[in-house]
Motif scaffolding. Structure first.
Motif, PDB file in Angstrom:
ATOM      1  N   GLN A 105      -2.082 -16.620  14.951  1.00  0.00           N
ATOM      2  CA  GLN A 105      -1.474 -16.615  16.286  1.00  0.00           C
ATOM      3  C   GLN A 105      -2.339 -15.868  17.297  1.00  0.00           C
ATOM      4  O   GLN A 105      -2.235 -16.110  18.490  1.00  0.00           O
ATOM      5  N   GLU A 106      -3.192 -14.985  16.801  1.00  0.00           N
ATOM      6  CA  GLU A 106      -4.134 -14.265  17.657  1.00  0.00           C
ATOM      7  C   GLU A 106      -5.454 -15.031  17.789  1.00  0.00           C
ATOM      8  O   GLU A 106      -6.437 -14.506  18.296  1.00  0.00           O
ATOM      9  N   ASN A 107      -5.461 -16.261  17.289  1.00  0.00           N
ATOM     10  CA  ASN A 107      -6.627 -17.151  17.344  1.00  0.00           C
ATOM     11  C   ASN A 107      -7.831 -16.642  16.562  1.00  0.00           C
ATOM     12  O   ASN A 107      -8.976 -16.958  16.906  1.00  0.00           O
ATOM     13  N   LEU A 108      -7.581 -15.878  15.510  1.00  0.00           N
ATOM     14  CA  LEU A 108      -8.670 -15.467  14.631  1.00  0.00           C
ATOM     15  C   LEU A 108      -9.027 -16.644  13.730  1.00  0.00           C
ATOM     16  O   LEU A 108      -8.147 -17.367  13.256  1.00  0.00           O
ATOM     17  N   ALA A 109     -10.294 -16.846  13.483  1.00  0.00           N
ATOM     18  CA  ALA A 109     -10.754 -17.962  12.660  1.00  0.00           C
ATOM     19  C   ALA A 109     -10.643 -17.660  11.170  1.00  0.00           C
ATOM     20  O   ALA A 109     -10.536 -18.567  10.350  1.00  0.00           O
ATOM     21  N   GLU A 110     -10.675 -16.361  10.821  1.00  0.00           N
ATOM     22  CA  GLU A 110     -10.757 -15.977   9.419  1.00  0.00           C
ATOM     23  C   GLU A 110     -10.250 -14.554   9.222  1.00  0.00           C
ATOM     24  O   GLU A 110     -10.331 -13.730  10.120  1.00  0.00           O
ATOM     25  N   LEU A 111      -9.745 -14.297   8.028  1.00  0.00           N
ATOM     26  CA  LEU A 111      -9.458 -12.938   7.576  1.00  0.00           C
ATOM     27  C   LEU A 111     -10.382 -12.650   6.403  1.00  0.00           C
ATOM     28  O   LEU A 111     -10.771 -13.563   5.675  1.00  0.00           O
ATOM     29  N   HIS A 112     -10.738 -11.396   6.225  1.00  0.00           N
ATOM     30  CA  HIS A 112     -11.520 -11.002   5.056  1.00  0.00           C
ATOM     31  C   HIS A 112     -10.929  -9.719   4.497  1.00  0.00           C
ATOM     32  O   HIS A 112     -10.129  -9.038   5.128  1.00  0.00           O
ATOM     33  N   THR A 113     -11.340  -9.398   3.271  1.00  0.00           N
ATOM     34  CA  THR A 113     -10.853  -8.194   2.612  1.00  0.00           C
ATOM     35  C   THR A 113     -11.791  -7.807   1.480  1.00  0.00           C
ATOM     36  O   THR A 113     -12.630  -8.594   1.055  1.00  0.00           O
ATOM     37  N   GLU A 114     -11.629  -6.582   1.032  1.00  0.00           N
ATOM     38  CA  GLU A 114     -12.254  -6.114  -0.195  1.00  0.00           C
ATOM     39  C   GLU A 114     -11.094  -5.878  -1.151  1.00  0.00           C
ATOM     40  O   GLU A 114     -10.268  -5.005  -0.906  1.00  0.00           O
ATOM     41  N   ALA A 115     -11.024  -6.674  -2.203  1.00  0.00           N
ATOM     42  CA  ALA A 115      -9.847  -6.676  -3.064  1.00  0.00           C
ATOM     43  C   ALA A 115     -10.135  -6.092  -4.440  1.00  0.00           C
ATOM     44  O   ALA A 115     -11.191  -6.313  -5.021  1.00  0.00           O
ATOM     45  N   SER A 116      -9.143  -5.393  -4.945  1.00  0.00           N
ATOM     46  CA  SER A 116      -9.212  -4.813  -6.288  1.00  0.00           C
ATOM     47  C   SER A 116      -9.066  -5.909  -7.343  1.00  0.00           C
ATOM     48  O   SER A 116      -8.742  -7.066  -7.042  1.00  0.00           O
ATOM     49  N   LEU A 117      -9.261  -5.511  -8.583  1.00  0.00           N
ATOM     50  CA  LEU A 117      -9.034  -6.428  -9.694  1.00  0.00           C
ATOM     51  C   LEU A 117      -7.562  -6.818  -9.783  1.00  0.00           C
ATOM     52  O   LEU A 117      -7.230  -7.850 -10.373  1.00  0.00           O
ATOM     53  N   ILE A 118      -6.699  -6.021  -9.192  1.00  0.00           N
ATOM     54  CA  ILE A 118      -5.259  -6.282  -9.212  1.00  0.00           C
ATOM     55  C   ILE A 118      -4.886  -7.360  -8.200  1.00  0.00           C
ATOM     56  O   ILE A 118      -4.171  -8.304  -8.512  1.00  0.00           O
ATOM     57  N   SER A 119      -5.365  -7.230  -6.974  1.00  0.00           N
ATOM     58  CA  SER A 119      -4.940  -8.154  -5.912  1.00  0.00           C
ATOM     59  C   SER A 119      -5.770  -9.426  -5.816  1.00  0.00           C
ATOM     60  O   SER A 119      -5.327 -10.409  -5.227  1.00  0.00           O
ATOM     61  N   THR A 120      -6.949  -9.463  -6.427  1.00  0.00           N
ATOM     62  CA  THR A 120      -7.784 -10.664  -6.339  1.00  0.00           C
ATOM     63  C   THR A 120      -7.078 -11.917  -6.866  1.00  0.00           C
ATOM     64  O   THR A 120      -7.094 -12.949  -6.191  1.00  0.00           O
ATOM     65  N   PRO A 121      -6.425 -11.887  -8.035  1.00  0.00           N
ATOM     66  CA  PRO A 121      -5.749 -13.106  -8.494  1.00  0.00           C
ATOM     67  C   PRO A 121      -4.675 -13.604  -7.519  1.00  0.00           C
ATOM     68  O   PRO A 121      -4.548 -14.814  -7.303  1.00  0.00           O
ATOM     69  N   LEU A 122      -3.930 -12.694  -6.921  1.00  0.00           N
ATOM     70  CA  LEU A 122      -2.924 -13.086  -5.938  1.00  0.00           C
ATOM     71  C   LEU A 122      -3.585 -13.777  -4.745  1.00  0.00           C
ATOM     72  O   LEU A 122      -3.160 -14.859  -4.324  1.00  0.00           O
ATOM     73  N   LEU A 123      -4.620 -13.160  -4.208  1.00  0.00           N
ATOM     74  CA  LEU A 123      -5.287 -13.732  -3.040  1.00  0.00           C
ATOM     75  C   LEU A 123      -5.912 -15.085  -3.366  1.00  0.00           C
ATOM     76  O   LEU A 123      -5.823 -16.025  -2.557  1.00  0.00           O
TER      77      LEU A 123
END
Length: 157
Positions: A105-123
């Protein structure tokens, strides 16, 4: 359905408590005791990011904070944590989707993150893609994590 709302300033201390509990209780097969302790020790330093960023909360039917996410800066999902007793109930997915919607909604083209071994499968299950794997040190203790991104622009036919 999960109740997602803005994270309130007066909930920052509770969010940090959830962060620390989630980290300390994570799967021992993924992180050693030394890693969990080093990671959890970062809790007090989160106050500035929580104040600066755009936080979302997932709450229980009683309004209690169960999980939270933070975009800081706008195009980065910097925090995503759920109370241990509320894990596996869809709070993380709901928060990520809400953060994606807000960013789109803010017209961002992409999101990024640095994810742990825990959250990577979810993402990954939500359509995020691994850009690279990296190692970082927290209090001299090494950690592996993934740099991921998610396009927010619809694919044209």
């Amino acid at each position: 359905m999960h109740r997602i709302r803005e994270l309130r300033r007066e909930e920052h201390t509770e969010a940090i408590r959830i962060y620390q509990q989630a980290v300390l209780s994570c799967d021992q097969k993924l992180y050693t005791q030394a890693q969990r302790e080093a990671w959890a020790s970062q809790g007090p330093s989160l106050h500035a990011a929580l104040t600066r960023g755009q936080g979302l909360a997932s709450e229980g039917s009683d309004g209690q904070l169960l999980a939270f996410a933070l975009r800081d800066p706008n195009a980065r999902l910097s925090l995503l944590y759920c109370h241990p007793e509320a894990q596996g109930q869809g709070h993380g997915s709901a928060l990520v989707k809400a953060a994606e919607t807000a960013a789109a909604q803010e017209n961002l083209a992409e999101l990024h993150t640095e994810a742990s071994l825990i959250s990577t499968p979810l993402l990954l299950s939500l359509g995020w893609r691994i850009r690279w794997r990296e190692t970082l040190l927290i209090r001299g203790v090494p950690f592996e994590r993934f740099n991921l991104s998610r396009s927010l622009k619809p694919i044209l036919n």
